[in-house]
Design a protein around this motif. Structure first.
Motif, PDB file in Angstrom:
ATOM      1  N   ARG A   1       0.833  -1.205   0.000  1.00 20.38           N
ATOM      2  CA  ARG A   1       0.000   0.000   0.000  1.00 20.38           C
ATOM      3  C   ARG A   1       0.866   1.254   0.000  1.00 20.38           C
ATOM      4  O   ARG A   1       0.617   2.211  -0.743  1.00 20.38           O
ATOM      5  CB  ARG A   1      -0.929   0.010   1.219  1.00 20.38           C
ATOM      6  N   ASP A   2       1.897   1.257   0.837  1.00 18.36           N
ATOM      7  CA  ASP A   2       2.797   2.405   0.892  1.00 18.36           C
ATOM      8  C   ASP A   2       3.506   2.611  -0.443  1.00 18.36           C
ATOM      9  O   ASP A   2       3.672   3.745  -0.906  1.00 18.36           O
ATOM     10  CB  ASP A   2       3.833   2.223   2.005  1.00 18.36           C
TER      11      ASP A   2
ATOM     12  N   ALA B   1       2.417   1.751  -3.434  1.00 20.54           N
ATOM     13  CA  ALA B   1       1.463   2.286  -4.402  1.00 20.54           C
ATOM     14  C   ALA B   1       1.223   3.778  -4.165  1.00 20.54           C
ATOM     15  O   ALA B   1       1.165   4.571  -5.112  1.00 20.54           O
ATOM     16  CB  ALA B   1       0.152   1.513  -4.326  1.00 20.54           C
ATOM     17  N   ARG B   2       1.095   4.172  -2.896  1.00 14.60           N
ATOM     18  CA  ARG B   2       0.882   5.582  -2.571  1.00 14.60           C
ATOM     19  C   ARG B   2       2.079   6.417  -2.993  1.00 14.60           C
ATOM     20  O   ARG B   2       1.927   7.497  -3.584  1.00 14.60           O
ATOM     21  CB  ARG B   2       0.631   5.739  -1.074  1.00 14.60           C
ATOM     22  N   LEU B   3       3.273   5.947  -2.741  1.00 23.48           N
ATOM     23  CA  LEU B   3       4.475   6.686  -3.108  1.00 23.48           C
ATOM     24  C   LEU B   3       4.619   6.803  -4.627  1.00 23.48           C
ATOM     25  O   LEU B   3       5.036   7.846  -5.139  1.00 23.48           O
ATOM     26  CB  LEU B   3       5.713   6.024  -2.503  1.00 23.48           C
ATOM     27  N   ARG B   4       4.272   5.747  -5.337  1.00 20.92           N
ATOM     28  CA  ARG B   4       4.317   5.823  -6.807  1.00 20.92           C
ATOM     29  C   ARG B   4       3.321   6.853  -7.333  1.00 20.92           C
ATOM     30  O   ARG B   4       3.627   7.601  -8.257  1.00 20.92           O
ATOM     31  CB  ARG B   4       4.027   4.462  -7.420  1.00 20.92           C
ATOM     32  N   GLU B   5       2.135   6.879  -6.726  1.00 25.06           N
ATOM     33  CA  GLU B   5       1.133   7.857  -7.141  1.00 25.06           C
ATOM     34  C   GLU B   5       1.628   9.280  -6.865  1.00 25.06           C
ATOM     35  O   GLU B   5       1.500  10.167  -7.723  1.00 25.06           O
ATOM     36  CB  GLU B   5      -0.175   7.603  -6.395  1.00 25.06           C
ATOM     37  N   GLU B   6       2.209   9.497  -5.705  1.00 25.38           N
ATOM     38  CA  GLU B   6       2.756  10.816  -5.385  1.00 25.38           C
ATOM     39  C   GLU B   6       3.863  11.197  -6.357  1.00 25.38           C
ATOM     40  O   GLU B   6       3.940  12.351  -6.799  1.00 25.38           O
ATOM     41  CB  GLU B   6       3.278  10.840  -3.956  1.00 25.38           C
TER      42      GLU B   6
END
Length: 100
Positions: free
Chosen positions: A75-76, A78-83
């Motif tokens: 999850r982290d 995926a969030r970092l890639r989105e950011e």
């Protein structure tokens, strides 16, 4: 009553003895060395390179914990890639807009 102090080498040797003896319990190894079982347990927690699983419940709990940890890391990630993608798009947008 003065507390006994043991050298780090003695502690490591005690842990190595416990780990290398098949079927040895903390209690029997501690009795053999003349130390308290809880003292040996603390040394094993500190110096052990290959801690033994105490029971099947502990290994299942560790597996569940590992699985949850992996999910959290995914999850982290995926969030970092989105950011990162948002920042790339913003940088591209502002780079195109400015004409100096």
């Amino acid at each position: 009553m003065p507390l006994k102090t043991y050298s780090e080498q003695f502690k490591r040797d005690a842990v190595a003895l416990y780990e290398s003896t098949e079927g040895a319990s903390l209690k029997s190894t501690a009795a053999e060395l003349g130390i308290n079982r809880n003292t040996l347990k603390a040394w094993v927690a500190r110096f052990s390179s290959n801690p033994r699983a105490g029971s099947a419940d502990q290994s299942e709990a560790a597996a569940i914990t590992d699985a949850e940890r992996i999910r959290q890391l995914e999850r982290d990630n995926a969030r970092l890639r989105e950011e990162r993608d948002i920042l790339r798009r913003a940088a591209k947008y502002f780079a195109e807009e400015t004409t100096w």
